[in-house]
Design a protein around this motif. Structure first.
Motif, PDB file in Angstrom:
ATOM      1  N   THR A  18      -0.624  -1.608   0.543  1.00  0.00           N
ATOM      2  CA  THR A  18       0.008  -0.593   1.791  1.00  0.00           C
ATOM      3  C   THR A  18      -1.237  -0.489   2.984  1.00  0.00           C
ATOM      4  O   THR A  18      -0.808  -0.352   4.250  1.00  0.00           O
ATOM      5  CB  THR A  18       0.527   0.981   1.294  1.00  0.00           C
ATOM      6  OG1 THR A  18       1.384   0.652   0.266  1.00  0.00           O
ATOM      7  CG2 THR A  18       0.909   1.627   2.394  1.00  0.00           C
TER       8      THR A  18
ATOM      9  N   ASP B 296      -1.061   0.684  -3.670  1.00  0.00           N
ATOM     10  CA  ASP B 296      -1.845   1.387  -2.573  1.00  0.00           C
ATOM     11  C   ASP B 296      -2.842   0.568  -1.572  1.00  0.00           C
ATOM     12  O   ASP B 296      -2.770   0.668  -0.549  1.00  0.00           O
ATOM     13  CB  ASP B 296      -2.671   2.658  -3.157  1.00  0.00           C
ATOM     14  CG  ASP B 296      -1.747   3.436  -3.897  1.00  0.00           C
ATOM     15  OD1 ASP B 296      -0.616   3.677  -3.514  1.00  0.00           O
ATOM     16  OD2 ASP B 296      -2.144   3.879  -5.037  1.00  0.00           O
TER      17      ASP B 296
ATOM     18  N   ASN C  32      -3.335  -4.072  -5.868  1.00  0.00           N
ATOM     19  CA  ASN C  32      -2.930  -2.645  -6.133  1.00  0.00           C
ATOM     20  C   ASN C  32      -1.698  -2.398  -5.110  1.00  0.00           C
ATOM     21  O   ASN C  32      -2.215  -2.395  -3.847  1.00  0.00           O
ATOM     22  CB  ASN C  32      -4.037  -1.666  -6.135  1.00  0.00           C
ATOM     23  CG  ASN C  32      -3.492  -0.085  -6.408  1.00  0.00           C
ATOM     24  OD1 ASN C  32      -3.240   0.334  -5.544  1.00  0.00           O
ATOM     25  ND2 ASN C  32      -4.023   0.193  -7.585  1.00  0.00           N
TER      26      ASN C  32
END
Length: 466
Positions: free
Chosen positions: A52, A49, A47
């Protein structure tokens, strides 16, 4: 003395500068490694996110390690000695290098996180113990110049990391694990060279009570004809301390005799981290692009910022002649000026064709001013403001404040920039001006003064003139 500073610096603040710098080059390659590792392990895409988040952990856990290193650095310096703490610290760096190096072939990004945490601990200890060691073996009249070795090796580490991280060297996709594990090279160099030099003379006499070893160390560092004067100075300090044991950090907060020294160190350390130097580096790429420099050439232009810091650190060796107080006040006032000019030039960037070049000049001028004062003198003053029993605890407090400020800036800085844009420099110019005013009003000149003489200067502030 010169060789001792080199042997101490290569495995000390050099590691901090180097490891702050090298993580920038392989960012995209590490993203790819995280994606591929996640896909092969869980058979699904990572994913964005979560990607990150994992990258943020890899980048920021270095600060958490540095904070832990700062908290244990002073205790290591007391238990193992200044030299012994630095030698032991290299074992941590070598272990960190091994973990980061094998993370890619084993497919375990967790090892990369663990390695970054350990190299952070190494940097935190190095930033604490290196200036402590140099400040204690340097002769009084050369203390300012030799203590600049801390800043010289830090900026040298940043520049070396920028060079080694170029894609033509170890910054390419195939070699990035070697880049991250190359921290073992300065660690091995220090393990090879530092054992040839003696322990801190002040530590040997005041903390250990070993007068013979202290005399031998002073002869090595200062020469057989010059050591007696320094020996007498250490004896006076030992007599004044009257067997006082090394203090714990929390004891300094309750000791009225070091109240203003402690406030000074906290203000200067926070001022160094919150001065806007991170904002300058953040805006550097944008400024270079506006000046018409091609995107693929910007990493090479950025090397110029590293060269600026190095040259300024080298020139600050002359602080021994100019004076610490003058340099640090001048550095902060110049940074205030360049923040003001840069705010205007970024605001009117597109109005005239020459404005982007003014912005680029301001970037380099700000970095030069930072190296002139806050970047170079802060650690020197921390060593000079405290006597032997308080010095390790003072460095633990200064290191803790520095790493917490570093982490806080990293967390809040993107929001400050997004909210204020180029006007974020107004915040930094006010901070720089405040610190310059504080130093002007509070800190006496420490050039060519013994630690006991500096303590007497602060006695008037701590207890009143009577």
């Amino acid at each position: 003395l010169f060789l001792a500073v080199c042997a101490v610096g290569i495995g000390g603040t050099f590691q901090y500068g180097y490891n702050v710098s090298i993580i920038n080059a392989p960012t995209q390659h590490i993203h790819k490694f995280l994606n591929e590792t996640w896909s092969s392990r869980y058979h699904k895409e990572l994913n964005p996110d979560l990607l990150t988040f994992l990258w943020s952990v890899i980048a920021s856990i270095f600060s958490l390690g540095g904070l832990c290193g700062a908290l244990i650095g002073g205790s290591m310096a007391i238990r193992l000695g200044r030299k012994g703490a630095l030698l032991m610290n290299n074992v941590i760096a070598i272990l960190a290098s091994i973990l980061m190096g094998i993370s890619f072939p084993t497919g375990l990004f967790e090892l990369l996180i663990a390695g970054r945490f350990l190299i952070g601990i190494n940097s935190g200890i190095g930033l604490c113990v290196q200036p402590l060691y140099i400040g204690e073996f340097a002769p009084k009249h050369l203390r300012g110049g030799l203590a600049m070795g801390t800043s010289i090796f830090l900026t040298g580490g940043i520049l070396t990391g920028q060079i080694i991280g170029l894609r033509e060297l170890l910054g390419g996709e195939k070699h990035w694990p070697l880049l991250l594990s190359s921290s073992c090279v300065p660690a091995l160099a220090q393990l090879l060279f530092l054992p040839w030099f003696p322990e801190s003379p002040r530590y040997l006499l005041i903390d250990r009570g070993d007068e013979l070893s202290c005399a031998k160390a002073l002869k090595r560092f200062h020469g057989s004809s010059e050591y007696r004067r320094e020996m007498e100075d250490i004896q006076r300090e030992r007599f004044a301390l009257d067997g006082e044991k090394p203090k714990k950090p929390w004891q300094l907060f309750t000791d009225r005799g070091v109240r203003w020294q402690l406030i000074t160190v906290i203000v200067m350390t926070m001022g160094q981290q919150l001065s806007g130097i991170n904002a300058i580096y953040f805006y550097a790429t944008y400024v270079f692009e506006q000046a018409g420099i091609l995107a693929e050439k910007i990493p090479y232009v950025t090397l110029g910022t590293g060269v600026c810091e190095c040259l300024t650190a080298l020139s600050c060796v002359r602080s021994n002649y100019v004076g610490r107080r003058c340099l640090i006040i001048g550095g902060y006032l110049l940074m205030t000026l360049w923040c003001t000019v840069l705010t205007f030039s970024l605001t009117y960037q597109e109005l005239y064709s020459w404005v982007p070049y003014m912005s680029m000049a301001c970037v380099f001028a700000f970095i030069l001013s930072f190296g002139l004062g806050p970047g170079g003198i802060t650690n020197t003053l921390t060593a000079e403001l405290f006597v032997q029993s308080s010095r390790p605890a003072a460095y633990m407090i200064a290191g803790t404040v520095s790493w917490i400020s570093f982490f806080t800036v990293g967390m809040l800085f993107p929001f400050i920039v997004n909210g204020l844009k180029q006007y974020c420099f107004v915040v930094f110019l006010l901070e720089c001006f405040f610190v310059a005013a504080f130093i002007f009003l509070i800190i006496p000149e420490t050039k060519n003064k013994s630690f006991l003489e500096i303590k007497k200067e602060f006695h008037k502030l701590n207890f009143g003139r009577n």
